[in-house]
Design an enzyme around this catalytic site. Structure first.
Site, PDB file in Angstrom:
ATOM      1  N   SER A 124      14.742 -23.834  -6.106  1.00  0.00           N
ATOM      2  CA  SER A 124      14.965 -22.408  -6.323  1.00  0.00           C
ATOM      3  C   SER A 124      14.167 -21.598  -5.316  1.00  0.00           C
ATOM      4  CB  SER A 124      14.504 -22.077  -7.744  1.00  0.00           C
ATOM      5  OG  SER A 124      14.349 -20.687  -7.900  1.00  0.00           O
ATOM      6  N   TYR A 148       7.894 -21.965 -14.262  1.00  0.00           N
ATOM      7  CA  TYR A 148       9.221 -22.441 -13.846  1.00  0.00           C
ATOM      8  C   TYR A 148       9.223 -22.737 -12.343  1.00  0.00           C
ATOM      9  CZ  TYR A 148      14.047 -22.359 -12.286  1.00  0.00           C
ATOM     10  OH  TYR A 148      15.234 -22.678 -11.677  1.00  0.00           O
ATOM     11  N   LYS A 152       9.439 -26.449 -10.115  1.00  0.00           N
ATOM     12  CA  LYS A 152      10.366 -26.773  -9.012  1.00  0.00           C
ATOM     13  C   LYS A 152       9.595 -27.222  -7.773  1.00  0.00           C
ATOM     14  CE  LYS A 152      14.282 -25.933 -11.014  1.00  0.00           C
ATOM     15  NZ  LYS A 152      15.207 -27.049 -11.285  1.00  0.00           N
TER      16      LYS A 152
HETATM   17  P1  NAD Z   1      22.361 -24.642 -17.099  1.00  0.00           P
HETATM   18  O1  NAD Z   1      21.355 -24.484 -18.175  1.00  0.00           O
HETATM   19  O2  NAD Z   1      23.681 -23.978 -17.245  1.00  0.00           O
HETATM   20  O3  NAD Z   1      22.618 -26.179 -16.820  1.00  0.00           O
HETATM   21  C1  NAD Z   1      21.635 -27.167 -17.021  1.00  0.00           C
HETATM   22  C2  NAD Z   1      22.272 -28.317 -17.772  1.00  0.00           C
HETATM   23  O4  NAD Z   1      21.283 -29.328 -17.964  1.00  0.00           O
HETATM   24  C3  NAD Z   1      22.771 -27.917 -19.161  1.00  0.00           C
HETATM   25  O5  NAD Z   1      24.066 -28.451 -19.365  1.00  0.00           O
HETATM   26  C4  NAD Z   1      21.759 -28.551 -20.116  1.00  0.00           C
HETATM   27  O6  NAD Z   1      22.355 -28.897 -21.353  1.00  0.00           O
HETATM   28  C5  NAD Z   1      21.309 -29.751 -19.326  1.00  0.00           C
HETATM   29  N1  NAD Z   1      19.947 -30.223 -19.613  1.00  0.00           N
HETATM   30  C6  NAD Z   1      18.811 -29.485 -19.691  1.00  0.00           C
HETATM   31  N2  NAD Z   1      17.750 -30.288 -19.920  1.00  0.00           N
HETATM   32  C7  NAD Z   1      18.233 -31.559 -19.950  1.00  0.00           C
HETATM   33  C8  NAD Z   1      17.627 -32.837 -20.126  1.00  0.00           C
HETATM   34  N3  NAD Z   1      16.309 -32.955 -20.310  1.00  0.00           N
HETATM   35  N4  NAD Z   1      18.423 -33.932 -20.086  1.00  0.00           N
HETATM   36  C9  NAD Z   1      19.765 -33.829 -19.905  1.00  0.00           C
HETATM   37  N5  NAD Z   1      20.385 -32.647 -19.746  1.00  0.00           N
HETATM   38  C10 NAD Z   1      19.624 -31.520 -19.758  1.00  0.00           C
HETATM   39  O7  NAD Z   1      21.642 -24.164 -15.734  1.00  0.00           O
HETATM   40  P2  NAD Z   1      22.266 -23.894 -14.307  1.00  0.00           P
HETATM   41  O8  NAD Z   1      22.232 -22.440 -14.054  1.00  0.00           O
HETATM   42  O9  NAD Z   1      23.523 -24.634 -14.122  1.00  0.00           O
HETATM   43  O10 NAD Z   1      21.116 -24.523 -13.399  1.00  0.00           O
HETATM   44  C11 NAD Z   1      21.192 -25.849 -12.933  1.00  0.00           C
HETATM   45  C12 NAD Z   1      19.928 -26.165 -12.156  1.00  0.00           C
HETATM   46  O11 NAD Z   1      19.770 -25.242 -11.087  1.00  0.00           O
HETATM   47  C13 NAD Z   1      18.646 -26.071 -12.990  1.00  0.00           C
HETATM   48  O12 NAD Z   1      17.781 -27.119 -12.595  1.00  0.00           O
HETATM   49  C14 NAD Z   1      18.070 -24.735 -12.579  1.00  0.00           C
HETATM   50  O13 NAD Z   1      16.667 -24.706 -12.709  1.00  0.00           O
HETATM   51  C15 NAD Z   1      18.484 -24.653 -11.126  1.00  0.00           C
HETATM   52  N6  NAD Z   1      18.588 -23.263 -10.632  1.00  0.00           N
HETATM   53  C16 NAD Z   1      19.360 -22.368 -11.307  1.00  0.00           C
HETATM   54  C17 NAD Z   1      19.422 -21.049 -10.857  1.00  0.00           C
HETATM   55  C18 NAD Z   1      20.230 -20.018 -11.615  1.00  0.00           C
HETATM   56  O14 NAD Z   1      19.962 -18.832 -11.417  1.00  0.00           O
HETATM   57  N7  NAD Z   1      21.199 -20.394 -12.431  1.00  0.00           N
HETATM   58  C19 NAD Z   1      18.721 -20.671  -9.706  1.00  0.00           C
HETATM   59  C20 NAD Z   1      17.954 -21.632  -9.031  1.00  0.00           C
HETATM   60  C21 NAD Z   1      17.894 -22.932  -9.501  1.00  0.00           C
HETATM   61  C1  WQD Z   2      18.180  -9.464 -10.580  1.00  0.00           C
HETATM   62  C2  WQD Z   2      17.845  -7.990 -10.434  1.00  0.00           C
HETATM   63  C3  WQD Z   2      16.193  -7.212 -11.989  1.00  0.00           C
HETATM   64  C4  WQD Z   2      18.650  -7.717 -15.598  1.00  0.00           C
HETATM   65  C5  WQD Z   2      16.012 -15.007 -11.816  1.00  0.00           C
HETATM   66  C6  WQD Z   2      14.901 -15.997 -11.817  1.00  0.00           C
HETATM   67  C7  WQD Z   2      15.019 -16.900 -10.636  1.00  0.00           C
HETATM   68  C8  WQD Z   2      16.408 -17.526 -10.504  1.00  0.00           C
HETATM   69  C9  WQD Z   2      17.506 -16.552 -10.729  1.00  0.00           C
HETATM   70  C10 WQD Z   2      16.362 -19.813 -11.272  1.00  0.00           C
HETATM   71  C11 WQD Z   2      16.346  -7.698 -10.543  1.00  0.00           C
HETATM   72  C12 WQD Z   2      17.512  -6.524 -12.231  1.00  0.00           C
HETATM   73  C13 WQD Z   2      18.188  -7.697 -14.294  1.00  0.00           C
HETATM   74  C14 WQD Z   2      18.881  -6.458 -16.270  1.00  0.00           C
HETATM   75  C15 WQD Z   2      18.208  -5.302 -14.259  1.00  0.00           C
HETATM   76  N1  WQD Z   2      16.623 -18.563 -11.444  1.00  0.00           N
HETATM   77  N2  WQD Z   2      17.972  -6.518 -13.634  1.00  0.00           N
HETATM   78  N3  WQD Z   2      18.663  -5.308 -15.576  1.00  0.00           N
HETATM   79  O1  WQD Z   2      14.959 -12.063 -11.483  1.00  0.00           O
HETATM   80  O2  WQD Z   2      16.057 -12.263  -9.193  1.00  0.00           O
HETATM   81  O3  WQD Z   2      15.926 -14.233 -10.644  1.00  0.00           O
HETATM   82  O4  WQD Z   2      17.249 -15.708 -11.838  1.00  0.00           O
HETATM   83  O5  WQD Z   2      15.823 -20.381 -10.371  1.00  0.00           O
HETATM   84  O6  WQD Z   2      14.047 -17.875 -10.784  1.00  0.00           O
HETATM   85  O7  WQD Z   2      13.671 -15.303 -11.752  1.00  0.00           O
HETATM   86  O8  WQD Z   2      17.478 -12.424 -11.249  1.00  0.00           O
HETATM   87  O9  WQD Z   2      19.473 -11.564 -12.377  1.00  0.00           O
HETATM   88  O10 WQD Z   2      17.268 -11.582 -13.637  1.00  0.00           O
HETATM   89  O11 WQD Z   2      17.601  -9.978 -11.768  1.00  0.00           O
HETATM   90  O12 WQD Z   2      18.010  -4.241 -13.684  1.00  0.00           O
HETATM   91  O13 WQD Z   2      19.261  -6.413 -17.458  1.00  0.00           O
HETATM   92  O14 WQD Z   2      18.459  -7.279 -11.500  1.00  0.00           O
HETATM   93  O15 WQD Z   2      15.115  -6.318 -12.177  1.00  0.00           O
HETATM   94  O16 WQD Z   2      16.062  -6.657  -9.645  1.00  0.00           O
HETATM   95  P1  WQD Z   2      16.008 -12.648 -10.623  1.00  0.00           P
HETATM   96  P2  WQD Z   2      18.003 -11.413 -12.351  1.00  0.00           P
END
Ligand code: NAD
Ligand code: WQD
Length: 343
Positions: A124, A148, A152
């Protein structure tokens, strides 16, 4: 290739499974469904015209992993499974280190034991230190500011050490996602957060569909062009394509590699809101509220390395991200909770 997708029923994993199947790979999904529903796998099969093999289990369970890797003759792993809510990671850090760090150690150990060479890990942009200088390239200073993000970064460090060990058989890649949004263009797959969405796009979508009364804009006094926070929003279909590109590139390579996956462009909260209003065809109620604790004013990716090395580049615009999110949300107002055989 035979690919294990951990967390393949989740938001990003499900979209990636469809593309893997479409490109001719065979897929086995390992998920404990803690944040997803098994019915997602049927939809993946419908969209790709081919099914994934499904295994219910936890990535922290090394015996299950070793069995799945062996029985399905897995050749590469895409490791999505993990927890992702920043606020929750502050209140329950042990749970986050357990699922995210322990879970990843377990995946690496099982791969080493069984002899599976290739891993692509979901990292991330939160691993970067807060900075005023944009864009963030892969060599920007690292310094996550919450459990978190640290979970990572810890996994990246472990991967780096494992890849460097003498006689290692593993080839490892971390993809640092910026802000994934959007949905499959069919409207059959999308993001389905439990409870009140933490993130901007799903919150806006729920306002548009009438599940939430009004969007709170967290701060309009940031040093950005319109005063609201700026992020690098990336379509989940582009993100999925980035995984397929990384997987293909990793084949036969060694070492540890890291890539940003983003568009390279920042968009403000108000720009997202306006684009969503255009997509759903009406004005959406919103009000300015206080800044959210821990939020940065702005950040976006330097996405050149993925383009130059992987040949991958984001293609889809903010308008398409909003249109696809709206199609998903309006066709599935309660997400996957539609009685189609949920868990
Ligand atoms: P998500 O929660 O939709 O998907 C994660 C999946 O993993 C789910 O289906 C959940 O049931 C499963 N899971 C969780 N813990 C588990 C475990 N211990 N064993 C087996 N299954 C498990 O999340 P996502 O948005 O698809 O994110 C996927 C990956 O990408 C995550 O590692 C997340 O940290 C990373 N990521 C997500 C974002 C984002 O904004 N969505 C941003 C950066 C990184
Ligand atoms: C985006 C912008 C808020 C909600 C998070 C995690 C990051 C990554 C992705 C996993 C910001 C604003 C939001 C609302 C708002 N996940 N906002 N009203 O914070 O950039 O990232 O998700 O790795 O780790 O921190 O994303 O979508 O929460 O916010 O004004 O109800 O929207 O302040 O500027 P963020 P976000």
């Amino acid at each position: 290739m035979q690919v294990l997708v951990t967390g393949g029923a989740g938001y990003i994993g499900s979209h990636t499974c469809v593309q893997l199947l479409e490109q001719g790979h065979d897929v086995v999904v390992l998920d404990n469904y803690s944040n997803s529903k098994p019915s997602v796998l049927q939809r993946i099969g419908e969209l790709a015209g081919r099914c994934v093999a499904a295994e219910r289990g936890d990535v922290r369970d090394g015996a299950v992993l070793a069995r799945v890797l062996t029985e399905h003759r897995v050749e590469a792993v895409l490791h999505f499974a993990g927890l992702k809510a920043v606020g929750e990671s502050v209140t329950d850090p042990l749970r986050y280190y357990d699922h995210n760090v322990q879970g990843s150690l377990s995946v690496l150990r099982a791969m080493q034991q069984v002899g599976v060479p290739t891993l692509v890990f979901s990292s991330s942009a939160t691993v970067y230190a807060p900075s005023e200088v944009m864009p963030l390239s892969e060599s920007a200073a690292l310094g996550p500011v919450n459990p978190y993000g640290r979970s990572k970064r810890m996994v990246e460090q472990v991967m780096e050490d494992v890849a460097r060990a003498p006689n290692t058989t593993l080839s490892l890649c971390a993809l640092r996602y910026f802000n994934p949004v959007g949905a499959h263009p069919s409207g059959r797959l999308g993001e389905d957060p439990q409870g009140i969405p933490n993130n901007l796009m799903p919150f806006v979508a729920q306002v548009a569909v009438g599940r939430r009364p009004t969007l709170q804009v967290f701060g309009n006094d940031y040093p950005t062009p319109d005063g609201t926070g700026v992020r690098d929003y990336l379509h989940v279909q582009d993100l999925a394509a980035g995984h397929v590109a990384a997987l293909n590139w990793m084949h036969g390579r060694s070492g540890f590699h890291v890539f940003n996956l983003g568009t390279g462009q920042g968009q403000s909260v108000l720009q997202v809101l306006r684009a969503f209003e255009a997509a759903c065809g009406r004005d959406l109620p919103h009000e300015v509220a206080a800044r959210r604790d821990g939020d940065l004013a702005y950040y976006w990716a330097d996405a050149r390395k993925a383009r130059e090395v992987l040949g991958w580049q984001a293609q889809l615009s903010l308008a398409q991200m909003c249109e696809d999110t709206w199609r998903w949300q309006s066709k599935n107002p309660q997400g996957y909770d539609d009685g189609e055989g949920t868990s």
